[in-house]
Design an enzyme around this catalytic site. Structure first.
Site, PDB file in Angstrom:
ATOM      1  N   SER A 165      28.644  -3.742  63.842  1.00 13.50           N
ATOM      2  CA  SER A 165      29.569  -3.888  64.960  1.00 13.50           C
ATOM      3  C   SER A 165      28.964  -4.816  66.028  1.00 13.50           C
ATOM      4  O   SER A 165      28.593  -5.947  65.722  1.00 13.50           O
ATOM      5  CB  SER A 165      29.928  -2.509  65.509  1.00 13.50           C
ATOM      6  OG  SER A 165      31.054  -2.579  66.363  1.00 13.50           O
ATOM      7  N   ASP A 260      39.517  -1.807  58.922  1.00 14.79           N
ATOM      8  CA  ASP A 260      38.870  -2.115  60.192  1.00 14.79           C
ATOM      9  C   ASP A 260      39.801  -2.995  61.026  1.00 14.79           C
ATOM     10  O   ASP A 260      40.182  -4.083  60.589  1.00 14.79           O
ATOM     11  CB  ASP A 260      37.548  -2.838  59.926  1.00 14.79           C
ATOM     12  CG  ASP A 260      36.756  -3.136  61.186  1.00 14.79           C
ATOM     13  OD1 ASP A 260      37.257  -2.880  62.296  1.00 14.79           O
ATOM     14  OD2 ASP A 260      35.619  -3.628  61.052  1.00 14.79           O
ATOM     15  N   HIS A 292      36.299   0.945  60.327  1.00 22.86           N
ATOM     16  CA  HIS A 292      35.139   0.409  61.029  1.00 22.86           C
ATOM     17  C   HIS A 292      33.956   1.373  60.969  1.00 22.86           C
ATOM     18  O   HIS A 292      34.094   2.554  61.257  1.00 22.86           O
ATOM     19  CB  HIS A 292      35.541   0.136  62.488  1.00 22.86           C
ATOM     20  CG  HIS A 292      34.565  -0.667  63.264  1.00 22.86           C
ATOM     21  ND1 HIS A 292      34.313  -1.992  63.013  1.00 22.86           N
ATOM     22  CD2 HIS A 292      33.772  -0.330  64.319  1.00 22.86           C
ATOM     23  CE1 HIS A 292      33.417  -2.442  63.874  1.00 22.86           C
ATOM     24  NE2 HIS A 292      33.067  -1.461  64.673  1.00 22.86           N
TER      25      HIS A 292
END
Length: 318
Positions: A165, A260, A292
């Protein structure tokens, strides 16, 4: 007390509160687990080190089960955690457990970076803190640094970075910076970007068909990095990076998850790096039916295990 969440935008209001008096309250990622001299499940040992006492920049180091009396040198992993640049640490149960399991599978030494977090420490502070850790790591390449695990067991000719991320965004930028300012004695071989956060002036995510989402993503970036020139900043937009073709590693693995909401960002990164003229080995790992950072929340999931195996292979690149 009323919080100033209108200034946060996007999804940040669910993970932090910014109060009118300037206080920051983090709503998740606060739990800490201690380092351990030996984890019976993985055989991995860990310890914490303060790298820059003036700022509190630090790291958690991991060492797999080995004969410590030997001079065996292992690949070195630099891990950079995610959390929207503003929550989580290497000391949280989530990241301690995941990095430890990756260290055990790949049989590598690891340095998991603790950078100062936004919004009280706005970007690019997290990038600069991470670079300071890389410089500290490089100071051990002559086997005369302050940390014995690195002196004795790290192979500085096989160094890789992995981030998830926001941490993947930082990891990419560290590879770019290492291109511009090579670290003496350090050879980067691998870069793993897991569900990376990238953006741009031109839509590069699901916001292609949703102007409101694009505006929120723009606002998220500017809240985290108020000094930025905007979403055409090379810190967040790979297309704005002028020296992408010289990226300081030989192999890049880009991991994406079908569900995601940010998937098109790393897909755009993969496409941009491919077109840049970079001559390394570029891989895309697509996982269907997952969201995600699913691998952090369900690490025993078959798809999460497969992704960890792929990353372990990256870490053992020669």
């Amino acid at each position: 007390m009323d919080s100033n969440n209108d200034e946060v935008g996007f999804y940040l209001a669910s993970i932090i509160r910014i109060y009118k008096d300037g206080r920051i309250e983090r709503l998740s990622g606060n739990e800490i687990v201690p380092a351990t001299t030996y984890d019976p499940k993985t055989g991995v040992s860990s310890k914490d080190v303060i790298i820059t006492p003036e700022t509190g920049v630090s790291a958690r180091l991991f060492l797999p089960k080995i004969n410590r009396a030997s001079d065996q040198k292992l690949p070195l992993l630099i891990y950079i955690h995610g959390g929207a640049f503003c929550i989580e640490t290497p000391f949280s149960p989530t990241y301690d457990s995941y990095v430890s399991s990756l260290v055990a599978e790949a049989k590598v030494v690891a340095v998991s970076i603790h950078y100062r977090r936004a919004p009280e420490h706005p970007l690019p502070i997290a990038f600069d803190d991470s670079w300071a850790v890389l410089q500290w790591i490089a100071s051990h390449s002559n086997r005369n640094g302050t940390e014995s695990w690195l002196n004795n067991h790290a192979d500085f000719q096989r160094v890789s970075m992995i981030g998830d991320s926001a941490g993947a965004t930082i990891a990419h930028n560290m590879a770019v910076r290492a291109t511009e300012m090579p670290l003496e004695g350090v050879r980067f071989v691998g870069l793993g970007l897991v569900h990376a956060f990238f953006h741009g002036e031109e839509p590069v995510g699901p916001e292609v068909s949703d102007e409101e989402m694009k505006a929120k993503a723009d606002k998220l970036w500017m809240v985290m990095c108020p000094s930025s020139i905007g979403c055409n900043d090379p810190l967040i937009n790979p297309a704005a990076c002028t020296n992408l073709q010289g990226l300081a590693c030989k192999r890049v693995v880009v991991c994406v998850a079908e569900k995601d909401p940010l998937i098109n960002g790393p897909m755009f990164y993969h496409k941009t790096l491919h077109k840049s003229g970079w001559e390394g080995e570029l891989e895309l790992m697509e996982v269907q039916g997952e969201d995600h950072v699913f691998h952090l929340f369900n690490p025993t999931n078959d798809k999460a295990v497969a992704m960890k195996t792929r990353l372990a292979s990256l870490l053992n690149t020669d």
